[in-house]
Write a protein that holds these residues in place. Structure first.
Motif, PDB file in Angstrom:
ATOM      1  N   HIS A  27      10.271   2.397   3.255  1.00 29.34           N
ATOM      2  CA  HIS A  27       9.158   2.764   4.124  1.00 29.34           C
ATOM      3  C   HIS A  27       8.224   3.797   3.492  1.00 29.34           C
ATOM      4  CE1 HIS A  27      12.688   5.276   5.547  1.00 29.34           C
ATOM      5  NE2 HIS A  27      11.853   6.196   5.120  1.00 29.34           N
ATOM      6  N   ASP A  28       8.426   4.078   2.207  1.00 27.78           N
ATOM      7  CA  ASP A  28       7.452   4.883   1.464  1.00 27.78           C
ATOM      8  C   ASP A  28       6.169   4.083   1.231  1.00 27.78           C
ATOM      9  OD1 ASP A  28       9.469   7.132   0.561  1.00 27.78           O
ATOM     10  OD2 ASP A  28      10.420   5.203   0.174  1.00 27.78           O
ATOM     11  N   PHE A  29       6.265   2.780   1.417  1.00 25.36           N
ATOM     12  CA  PHE A  29       5.124   1.882   1.259  1.00 25.36           C
ATOM     13  C   PHE A  29       4.856   1.140   2.569  1.00 25.36           C
ATOM     14  CE2 PHE A  29       7.270   2.281  -2.827  1.00 25.36           C
ATOM     15  CZ  PHE A  29       6.229   2.606  -3.687  1.00 25.36           C
ATOM     16  N   LEU A  30       3.673   0.571   2.672  1.00 25.26           N
ATOM     17  CA  LEU A  30       3.298  -0.261   3.808  1.00 25.26           C
ATOM     18  C   LEU A  30       3.085  -1.692   3.309  1.00 25.26           C
ATOM     19  CD1 LEU A  30       0.651   2.122   5.438  1.00 25.26           C
ATOM     20  CD2 LEU A  30       3.038   1.821   6.142  1.00 25.26           C
ATOM     21  N   GLU A  39      -0.272  12.435   3.655  1.00 24.03           N
ATOM     22  CA  GLU A  39       0.074  13.349   4.744  1.00 24.03           C
ATOM     23  C   GLU A  39       1.250  12.820   5.567  1.00 24.03           C
ATOM     24  OE1 GLU A  39      -3.430  10.741   6.050  1.00 24.03           O
ATOM     25  OE2 GLU A  39      -2.813  11.887   4.278  1.00 24.03           O
ATOM     26  N   GLU A  40       1.410  11.486   5.625  1.00 23.94           N
ATOM     27  CA  GLU A  40       2.560  10.904   6.309  1.00 23.94           C
ATOM     28  C   GLU A  40       3.795  10.954   5.427  1.00 23.94           C
ATOM     29  OE1 GLU A  40       1.943   7.002   7.801  1.00 23.94           O
ATOM     30  OE2 GLU A  40       0.048   7.469   8.782  1.00 23.94           O
ATOM     31  N   TRP A  41       3.590  10.603   4.150  1.00 23.76           N
ATOM     32  CA  TRP A  41       4.734  10.505   3.239  1.00 23.76           C
ATOM     33  C   TRP A  41       5.401  11.867   3.048  1.00 23.76           C
ATOM     34  CZ3 TRP A  41       5.188  10.500  -2.653  1.00 23.76           C
ATOM     35  CH2 TRP A  41       6.401   9.924  -3.041  1.00 23.76           C
ATOM     36  N   MET A  42       4.615  12.923   2.883  1.00 26.93           N
ATOM     37  CA  MET A  42       5.179  14.243   2.635  1.00 26.93           C
ATOM     38  C   MET A  42       6.015  14.736   3.810  1.00 26.93           C
ATOM     39  SD  MET A  42       4.422  15.081  -0.419  1.00 26.93           S
ATOM     40  CE  MET A  42       4.879  16.813  -0.397  1.00 26.93           C
ATOM     41  N   LYS A  43       5.727  14.268   5.021  1.00 25.75           N
ATOM     42  CA  LYS A  43       6.486  14.695   6.197  1.00 25.75           C
ATOM     43  C   LYS A  43       7.833  13.984   6.299  1.00 25.75           C
ATOM     44  CE  LYS A  43       2.382  15.763   8.977  1.00 25.75           C
ATOM     45  NZ  LYS A  43       1.571  15.370  10.179  1.00 25.75           N
ATOM     46  N   MET A  44       8.051  12.962   5.453  1.00 26.09           N
ATOM     47  CA  MET A  44       9.261  12.154   5.570  1.00 26.09           C
ATOM     48  C   MET A  44      10.453  12.736   4.825  1.00 26.09           C
ATOM     49  SD  MET A  44       7.463   8.426   5.152  1.00 26.09           S
ATOM     50  CE  MET A  44       8.986   7.685   4.602  1.00 26.09           C
ATOM     51  N   LYS A  45      10.248  13.778   4.038  1.00 28.32           N
ATOM     52  CA  LYS A  45      11.344  14.283   3.206  1.00 28.32           C
ATOM     53  C   LYS A  45      12.392  15.022   4.046  1.00 28.32           C
ATOM     54  CE  LYS A  45       9.022  18.614   1.800  1.00 28.32           C
ATOM     55  NZ  LYS A  45       7.765  18.416   2.539  1.00 28.32           N
ATOM     56  N   TRP A  46      13.647  14.826   3.668  1.00 26.09           N
ATOM     57  CA  TRP A  46      14.750  15.565   4.278  1.00 26.09           C
ATOM     58  C   TRP A  46      14.979  16.870   3.521  1.00 26.09           C
ATOM     59  CZ3 TRP A  46      17.777  14.117   8.521  1.00 26.09           C
ATOM     60  CH2 TRP A  46      17.521  12.851   9.049  1.00 26.09           C
ATOM     61  N   PHE A  82       0.838  -1.192   0.000  1.00 30.76           N
ATOM     62  CA  PHE A  82       0.000   0.000   0.000  1.00 30.76           C
ATOM     63  C   PHE A  82       0.877   1.248   0.000  1.00 30.76           C
ATOM     64  CE2 PHE A  82      -2.485  -3.275   2.150  1.00 30.76           C
ATOM     65  CZ  PHE A  82      -3.711  -3.191   1.513  1.00 30.76           C
ATOM     66  N   HIS A  83       0.372   2.316  -0.616  1.00 29.80           N
ATOM     67  CA  HIS A  83       1.045   3.601  -0.503  1.00 29.80           C
ATOM     68  C   HIS A  83       0.870   4.141   0.918  1.00 29.80           C
ATOM     69  CE1 HIS A  83       0.373   3.563  -4.964  1.00 29.80           C
ATOM     70  NE2 HIS A  83       1.620   3.992  -4.914  1.00 29.80           N
ATOM     71  N   ARG A  84       1.923   4.673   1.464  1.00 31.93           N
ATOM     72  CA  ARG A  84       1.793   5.362   2.742  1.00 31.93           C
ATOM     73  C   ARG A  84       0.905   6.589   2.525  1.00 31.93           C
ATOM     74  NH1 ARG A  84       4.306   5.125   7.576  1.00 31.93           N
ATOM     75  NH2 ARG A  84       5.782   3.550   6.825  1.00 31.93           N
ATOM     76  N   PRO A  85      -0.012   6.895   3.435  1.00 33.66           N
ATOM     77  CA  PRO A  85      -0.898   8.043   3.259  1.00 33.66           C
ATOM     78  C   PRO A  85      -0.106   9.311   2.933  1.00 33.66           C
ATOM     79  CG  PRO A  85      -1.605   6.763   5.146  1.00 33.66           C
ATOM     80  CD  PRO A  85      -0.308   6.163   4.684  1.00 33.66           C
TER      81      PRO A  85
END
Length: 352
Positions: free
Chosen positions: A120-123, A29-36, A24-27
């Motif tokens: 971890h971009d995916f579940l 709103e969660e994925w966008m917060k993961m960027k460095w 599954f795609h990570r939601p």
């Protein structure tokens, strides 16, 4: 991690144990917060680097390969579309061993490794029952009277006195696979997209053959082949580079209807030209009989390679595998035309 169900099967060589994860795609709103980095472009670059690291972890080096100390594992990326349901992404794995117990233990270890290292971009959600494995992995298509086709790299024929041909390369851009999944989602009938990879190495005789091609092509005086000489030299240099890692790779489509347009969409997306390497494109291979079609489907169902092609046709380097063995990333606004399955409450408990 909740352990996925293992599908055990005895083979002429021993035993194999297969398992599957829903992807599954990570939601957003969660994925966008993961960027460095500072924007979504940086997030994509970071995600692709994570994916490359994962593919690198699936490869083996020459010492492991020739010593026979590596685990005998196979990895499968699968996309399943049905007009009645959403587009499903599935990651399947298989471990082989001489005994049933060894295969079972190896598969459990492999499943744990995949779950803990997959980007971890995916579940990943383990498939835990026989019924779920059958329905989620597209087994109904593979068990029926479906049509099957293999997409291969296009080939370049060589002059007499050299090897008969060279296969091209798998090559994409960062967003090429968007076309693959949009094309799958737009099909009017059920369809299964399958990429199988297994770690391998280039054999000494294959290296010798490439060296002979490299030597022989430089001595060619034929004007018809002269335009291809720089391409062949670059190709052989890439293949013979020190410590190059390889896989055996096959790409298949399975459906119960016409798929000419789908083949064109996927084949062109997986064999794109770049500024550094123009390619001969793709070609299609189909079974020559109903019995052969059945054999192909059974091999895909068993997470194996079909026997219709040779190692020379299937051998691909790690950069090629990284290029095509990739689930699509979904922008915050979604991917137009592709309706992906979303993780629901019934699967949340499987994520620990």
């Amino acid at each position: 991690m909740n352990t996925p169900i293992l599908k055990l099967m005895q083979t002429p060589e021993g035993w194999q144990a297969a398992f599957a994860f829903q992807v599954f795609h990570r939601p957003p709103e969660e994925w966008m917060k993961m960027k460095w980095g500072f924007n979504a472009g940086a997030l994509l670059d970071e995600a692709l680097d994570r994916y490359r690291m994962f593919i690198e972890s699936q490869a083996v080096n020459e010492i492991e390969f020739h010593a026979g100390t590596m685990q005998n594992n196979t990895l499968v990326l699968r996309g399943i579309h049905s007009p009645e349901f959403v587009l499903r992404m599935v990651l399947l794995g298989k471990s082989c061993a001489p005994s049933k117990g060894e295969a079972q233990q190896a598969a459990q270890q492999y499943a744990c490794q995949l779950f803990s290292t997959f980007p971890h971009d995916f579940l990943l959600v383990p498939v835990k029952t026989d019924n779920d494995y059958y329905s989620l992995c597209g087994e109904e298509l593979l068990a029926g009277n479906s049509k099957v086709a293999q997409i291969q790299r296009g080939i370049i024929f060589l002059p007499k006195g050299l090897a008969h041909y060279l296969p091209g390369l798998w090559q994409t851009s960062a967003r090429s696979n968007e076309q693959v999944w949009r094309a799958l989602s737009g099909m009017p009938q059920p369809v299964l997209f399958n990429i199988t990879i297994t770690p391998s190495m280039m054999y000494p005789e294959e290296k010798h053959l490439l060296r002979e091609i490299k030597k022989g092509i430089s001595e060619q005086k034929d004007n018809l082949i002269s335009a291809f000489i720089p391409w062949i030299e670059a190709y052989t240099k890439r293949r013979l580079a020190a410590w190059k890692k390889f896989f055996l790779v096959q790409v298949h489509l399975v459906t119960d209807g016409a798929m000419d347009n789908l083949i064109r969409s996927i084949g062109s997306a997986l064999t794109r030209d770049s500024n550094d390497m123009v390619l001969p494109g793709y070609q299609v291979r189909e079974p020559t009989s109903e019995s052969e079609s059945r054999q192909w489907c059974e091999s895909i169902q068993a997470l194996g390679l079909t026997e219709n092609s040779s190692r020379w046709d299937d051998l691909a380097d790690m950069d090629e595998v990284y290029s095509i063995f990739r689930f699509p990333y979904r922008p915050e606004a979604g991917l137009p035309g592709a309706n992906f399955n979303k993780i629901g409450k019934e699967t949340d408990s499987s994520l620990g």
